[in-house]
Design an enzyme around this catalytic site. Structure first.
Site, PDB file in Angstrom:
ATOM      1  N   GLU A 397     -23.933  22.710 -49.204  1.00  9.49           N
ATOM      2  CA  GLU A 397     -22.983  23.196 -50.198  1.00  9.49           C
ATOM      3  C   GLU A 397     -23.276  24.615 -50.671  1.00  9.49           C
ATOM      4  OE1 GLU A 397     -22.599  18.781 -50.193  1.00  9.49           O
ATOM      5  OE2 GLU A 397     -24.290  20.190 -50.197  1.00  9.49           O
ATOM      6  N   ASP A 422     -20.119  15.337 -57.685  1.00  6.64           N
ATOM      7  CA  ASP A 422     -21.564  15.175 -57.893  1.00  6.64           C
ATOM      8  C   ASP A 422     -22.367  16.102 -56.986  1.00  6.64           C
ATOM      9  OD1 ASP A 422     -21.517  11.971 -59.112  1.00  6.64           O
ATOM     10  OD2 ASP A 422     -19.878  12.643 -57.852  1.00  6.64           O
ATOM     11  N   HIS A 464     -21.777   9.325 -57.255  1.00 10.79           N
ATOM     12  CA  HIS A 464     -20.405   9.517 -56.777  1.00 10.79           C
ATOM     13  C   HIS A 464     -19.379   9.333 -57.895  1.00 10.79           C
ATOM     14  CE1 HIS A 464     -22.670   8.611 -53.103  1.00 10.79           C
ATOM     15  NE2 HIS A 464     -21.723   9.231 -52.434  1.00 10.79           N
TER      16      HIS A 464
END
Length: 658
Positions: A397, A422, A464
């Site tokens: 990410e 998350d 999540h």
């Protein structure tokens, strides 16, 4: 030093020498100024100039370079006026950051230089994004990005190399291995023999080059860059060199053995090359003295210009206005033709229509191409837009967010999908320190939207189910959008994509397939910073966003006797204070409902604002109803207890009776 001129002409040799000499003389002057207290901090590149000079000499003027704070030769090699550099270092207005950042923490589109942030690693991912944009443009351009041997331990280094290798991006990854990361020697930084060996793990071509030999650098880079333009690919370069002075001047070099300093002093890139040119009869001492005098004169004249420039006058208005890039909202009115669709369909439709509107819009994310994403929002997009614009990313990410910034720098719009909100924690640094601060620091937009599927209610557990908007609403420079209805989701997403500022776009997963609404079929936009008054009443103001809006609606439907203003915020940054205050002044009681935990949440700030600005209108305490201050649990019984939905009605009645 073993210099080989090969086919270089006398003029080429002399040009390289002058490129080396100029930054050295500037540095020598800076060392005097810092001792005089006229420059606040200095990171010396003395002994390493050949790397910056050689790479800049090889690349074309319109090819991006991403240097660090020891790469003065990049800036002088691109012919940046010296008075602007001196003004930058003194915090003057003619610099590049209006006094908001120091040294080389800036970029300039005019000279195609993108400077570092102190966290180092993100610039490697930015280079990936710039190179991706070049690949999409098919312009054959190469991008060079610098890092030190210490920063190769950062995760961003590995993520960026992996992405570049997988996507065949034409990036020169330049490692200046100068012996020490501040005081930590290379023996405590890594265990492989050479950092170039790390390229093997990424299937990447790599080279070890003498970082003090300007001719070796120039010759090898000329060949490598020419090859990359024909066969686009990343190349890892390890330059062996040495840092002759401290990490910065205040730290000194007492931790470095003197014999090591003496050894490298004999390899000084400026002096050794000068002696070589004199030996070749290409350079004379008279010519050398002449150039030195000319450069010193130029340095002194430009210092005088910078010194004579007045200090920056602080202004609230100027500072606050520059946090975001100015954006004039373009209203596109919805058509009369509508269809009843789900929240998830509205998001997908909004994305697709924006992709059609903006040919330079690229979507990055895990499993978003053929698979269509974890929630199937981009299902079918590849067949319409191709894999060049709908790009599966590795699981990294941080570098992907940074690549989004690189795309923005090089003329594209980027959407980055977090598979779950998350997971944004592993991309947190480039969001809050790179995207959020770029326009304020040096006037560069960050045209990036981060999509954030979020929220509980599906028993997905602690990793999540978070709704983590408060991580970002407190960061100046970011915009945060959080719609509760399909109509709003589609129109606000279009605006978020149009807006040149970084936007966190939250999409509650429980709303995806449970909420339907009549939504215009065609493209339309809705303004950010405008709340919606869903219900009107006189007894109390209810403020909510996301799934909490629907919990409030259910409660009011069960209790029709309650006369309430129900405000759906829709966007959290910017926040619609006017709608909130007008309602509070009418009803005199306020309750805030949010799914996030209590402490530090958005509701806390809104409560404080109301107390400060509307205190005399209140007939009771401002009430916050939120989730428990714990991580969100897995099993339904525990999750139901965690979420505030079941506690809202009781709190509402208590406040009404106050």
């Amino acid at each position: 030093m073993n210099f080989e001129r090969k086919n270089l002409t006398d003029n080429q040799l002399l040009n390289l020498y002058k490129r080396l000499l100029k930054p050295r003389l500037i540095e020598e002057k800076m060392l005097i100024l810092i001792r005089q207290g006229k420059v606040s901090k200095w990171f010396s590149g003395i002994g390493q100039e050949a790397i910056s000079v050689g790479i800049t000499a090889v690349l074309e003027k319109d090819e991006y370079i991403l240097p660090m704070h020891r790469n003065l030769g990049v800036f002088t090699g691109r012919d940046i006026p010296l008075f602007r550099l001196f003004s930058q270092w003194q915090g003057k207005a003619s610099g590049f950051t209006k006094g908001r950042d120091r040294s080389f923490h800036f970029g300039t589109q005019e000279y195609k230089i993108i400077g570092m942030i102190s966290h180092l690693g993100p610039q490697l991912g930015i280079a990936d994004g710039i190179a991706l944009a070049n690949r999409l443009k098919k312009n054959g351009k190469v991008t060079a990005v610098f890092t030190g041997e210490g920063a190769t331990s950062e995760g961003d280094f590995h993520e960026a190399l992996n992405i570049a290798s997988v996507w065949d991006l034409p990036v020169l990854f330049v490692i200046e291995n100068n012996g020490y990361g501040l005081s930590t020697p290379t023996s405590e930084q890594y265990r492989c023999e050479n950092l170039a060996d790390k390229g093997i793990g990424y299937g990447m071509e790599s080279h070890i080059i003498d970082g003090n030999n300007i001719l070796e650098i120039f010759e090898e880079l000329t060949e490598i860059v020419a090859s990359m333009r024909i066969n686009p690919r990343p190349v890892l370069l390890e330059f062996k060199t040495f840092r002759m002075r401290g990490h910065e001047e205040a730290s000194g070099t007492k931790y470095v053995p003197q014999e090591l300093i003496d050894m490298w002093a004999e390899k000084d890139p400026v002096e050794t090359f000068k002696r070589y040119l004199i030996k070749l009869n290409v350079l004379t001492t008279i010519q050398d003295d002449t150039w030195r005098a000319e450069f010193i004169k130029e340095i002194e004249e430009n210092l005088l210009l910078a010194n004579s420039e007045p200090e920056i006058i602080a202004s609230y208005e100027t500072e606050l206005n520059d946090v975001y890039k100015a954006y004039d909202f373009e209203e596109v009115t919805p058509s009369n033709e509508t269809e009843n669709i789900r929240f998830v369909d509205a998001i997908s439709q909004g994305l697709k229509q924006s992709m059609m509107k903006h040919n330079n819009l690229v979507i990055l994310g895990q499993d978003i191409a053929e698979y269509g994403g974890a929630f199937k929002i981009t299902d079918g997009f590849v067949s319409v837009f191709g894999k060049e614009r709908v790009i599966n990313t590795p699981i990294c990410e941080s570098a992907v967010v940074s690549a989004g910034m690189g795309l923005s720098i090089n003329g594209f719009k980027a959407i980055v999908e977090m598979q779950f909100a998350d997971f944004v924690s592993t991309g947190f640094n480039p969001i809050v320190n790179l995207l959020a601060k770029s326009h304020y620091r040096w006037g560069e937009k960050a045209d990036v939207v981060i999509r954030m599927p979020c929220g509980g209610g599906s028993q997905a557990g602690p990793f999540h189910s978070q709704t983590n908007e408060a991580w970002f609403t407190k960061t100046p420079g970011l915009k945060v959008v959080y719609p509760a209805f399909p109509y709003d989701a589609k129109g606000l997403l279009a605006t978020a994509i149009n807006d040149p500022n970084p936007v966190l776009f939250f999409e509650h997963k429980q709303l995806y397939r449970s909420i339907y609404q009549e939504v215009p079929k065609e493209y339309y936009t809705l303004p950010l910073g405008k709340a919606t008054l869903l219900k009107k009443g006189n007894d109390i103001t209810i403020i909510a966003f996301g799934a909490a809006v629907h919990w409030a609606i259910e409660t009011l439907e069960i209790n029709p006797q309650i006369s309430a203003d129900l405000i759906d915020l829709r966007t959290l940054q910017p926040l619609d204070k006017e709608t909130i205050y007008n309602s509070v002044k009418k009803t005199n009681k306020v309750i805030l409902l949010q799914e996030d935990t209590l402490f530090g949440g958005v509701a806390s700030d809104i409560s404080a604002m109301i107390m400060e600005d509307c205190f005399e209108y209140l007939d009771g305490p401002v009430k916050r109803v939120t989730s428990l201050d714990s991580p969100i649990p897995f099993t339904k019984t525990l999750e139901d207890q965690y979420l505030p939905k079941s506690r809202f009605e009781k709190a509402l009645f208590e406040l009404l009776k106050y």
